[in-house]
Scaffold this motif. Structure first.
Motif, PDB file in Angstrom:
ATOM      1  N   PRO A 140       9.128 -44.138 -30.951  1.00 36.43           N
ATOM      2  CA  PRO A 140       9.910 -45.295 -30.629  1.00 36.43           C
ATOM      3  C   PRO A 140       9.338 -45.850 -29.302  1.00 36.43           C
ATOM      4  O   PRO A 140       9.073 -47.302 -29.318  1.00 36.43           O
ATOM      5  CB  PRO A 140      11.533 -44.785 -30.450  1.00 36.43           C
ATOM      6  CG  PRO A 140      11.446 -43.549 -31.393  1.00 36.43           C
ATOM      7  CD  PRO A 140      10.190 -42.928 -31.168  1.00 36.43           C
ATOM      8  N   THR A 141       8.918 -45.042 -28.283  1.00 39.67           N
ATOM      9  CA  THR A 141       8.551 -45.755 -27.103  1.00 39.67           C
ATOM     10  C   THR A 141       7.201 -46.120 -27.261  1.00 39.67           C
ATOM     11  O   THR A 141       6.767 -47.236 -26.576  1.00 39.67           O
ATOM     12  CB  THR A 141       8.507 -44.618 -25.914  1.00 39.67           C
ATOM     13  OG1 THR A 141       9.793 -44.230 -25.708  1.00 39.67           O
ATOM     14  CG2 THR A 141       7.969 -45.369 -24.576  1.00 39.67           C
ATOM     15  N   GLY A 193      11.121 -37.856 -32.632  1.00 39.06           N
ATOM     16  CA  GLY A 193      11.869 -39.187 -32.815  1.00 39.06           C
ATOM     17  C   GLY A 193      11.242 -40.048 -33.814  1.00 39.06           C
ATOM     18  O   GLY A 193      11.843 -40.583 -34.714  1.00 39.06           O
ATOM     19  N   MET A 194       9.766 -39.751 -33.891  1.00 38.14           N
ATOM     20  CA  MET A 194       9.285 -40.724 -35.029  1.00 38.14           C
ATOM     21  C   MET A 194       7.694 -40.121 -35.069  1.00 38.14           C
ATOM     22  O   MET A 194       7.073 -40.437 -33.963  1.00 38.14           O
ATOM     23  CB  MET A 194       9.224 -42.170 -34.496  1.00 38.14           C
ATOM     24  CG  MET A 194       8.578 -43.247 -35.795  1.00 38.14           C
ATOM     25  SD  MET A 194       8.797 -44.957 -35.264  1.00 38.14           S
ATOM     26  CE  MET A 194       8.516 -45.592 -36.765  1.00 38.14           C
ATOM     27  N   ARG A 238       7.426 -49.728 -28.801  1.00 40.94           N
ATOM     28  CA  ARG A 238       7.884 -50.674 -28.199  1.00 40.94           C
ATOM     29  C   ARG A 238       6.612 -51.021 -26.918  1.00 40.94           C
ATOM     30  O   ARG A 238       6.365 -52.303 -26.951  1.00 40.94           O
ATOM     31  CB  ARG A 238       8.888 -50.202 -27.259  1.00 40.94           C
ATOM     32  CG  ARG A 238       9.352 -51.198 -26.053  1.00 40.94           C
ATOM     33  CD  ARG A 238      10.776 -50.614 -25.292  1.00 40.94           C
ATOM     34  NE  ARG A 238      10.505 -49.146 -24.981  1.00 40.94           N
ATOM     35  CZ  ARG A 238       9.923 -49.050 -23.399  1.00 40.94           C
ATOM     36  NH1 ARG A 238       9.413 -50.261 -23.072  1.00 40.94           N
ATOM     37  NH2 ARG A 238       9.538 -47.911 -23.269  1.00 40.94           N
TER      38      ARG A 238
END
Length: 233
Positions: A36-37, A58-59, A40
């Motif tokens: 996710p980071t 997370g992903m 972003r």
């Protein structure tokens, strides 16, 4: 002005090594430790290239690649996949999702820098100034590195564009997979032949008028490789 590289890995030691060598080579480096980071930062910071680990919290890297390619703002962001997996299938999945290149862990930091430079050259360079190739409603602008069909832009990665440019610049000429690897990457590239198959699959999905029907633009030459159609039926 130095270009920014986004390094995404959940192992701080790998991020530090990549940062040290890339900064020494003149790049700015930003980093992320999870999917996710990474998404972003890719959208906010507009890096010139992303070095993306496959296994992330997370992903994972495949989902990050898929999300980037589906977003018009990041669809052309060059991606080098970084993976500890050695199975050919894992590398193919990353390439088919739109990664430009991959490096297998453990890797040489100098090789990483060389791969980053090579992918950036392809994404920023010009193939043949002033030349356009048109077949049917497809227009390939080699100077602007753009592709349109019936006036609509088709988003290609740097590797996909270079592969298309090689084939379309010599319609009717068969290229072996080894020749295409050599033209699109370089003579020292250590990729495997199915790297080309993965990129061809992506290109056909994007540029063929009927992605579910038989290819009409990029044709398979059985026992050899691929060629671009001489005429469009």
């Amino acid at each position: 002005m130095s270009r920014t590289i986004l390094v995404v890995d959940d192992e701080p030691g790998i991020v530090k090594i990549a940062r040290d060598y890339l900064e020494r080579a003149g790049f700015q480096v930003i980093s992320a430790g999870d999917g996710p980071t990474a998404l972003r930062l890719a959208r906010q910071e507009h890096p010139a290239l992303m070095v993306l680990d496959l296994m992330l919290p997370g992903m994972d890297g495949l989902d990050v690649t898929r999300a980037l390619r589906q977003d018009p703002l990041t669809a052309r962001l060059p991606i080098i996949m970084l993976t500890a997996r050695v199975e050919e299938t894992d590398r193919l999945i990353g390439l088919e999702l739109g990664a430009d290149d991959y490096i297998t862990k453990p890797f040489s930091p100098r090789e990483l820098v060389a791969r980053v430079r090579a992918v950036l050259r392809r994404s920023e360079g010009s193939t043949s100034p002033g030349k356009q190739i048109q077949i049917g409603g497809l227009v390939i602008d080699l100077e602007c590195r753009s592709v349109r069909r019936d006036g609509e832009t088709i988003e290609l990665t740097a590797t996909e564009f270079d592969l298309l440019a090689v084939l379309a610049s010599a319609p009717g000429r068969p290229f072996t997979r080894a020749q295409l690897l050599d033209r699109v990457y370089n003579t020292e590239y250590t990729g495997f032949d199915r790297t080309i198959d993965a990129h061809i699959k992506n290109l056909r999905r994007k540029i063929e008028p009927d992605s579910n029907g038989p290819p009409r633009l990029i044709l398979t030459v059985y026992g050899v490789g691929y060629k671009f159609a001489e005429t469009y039926p």
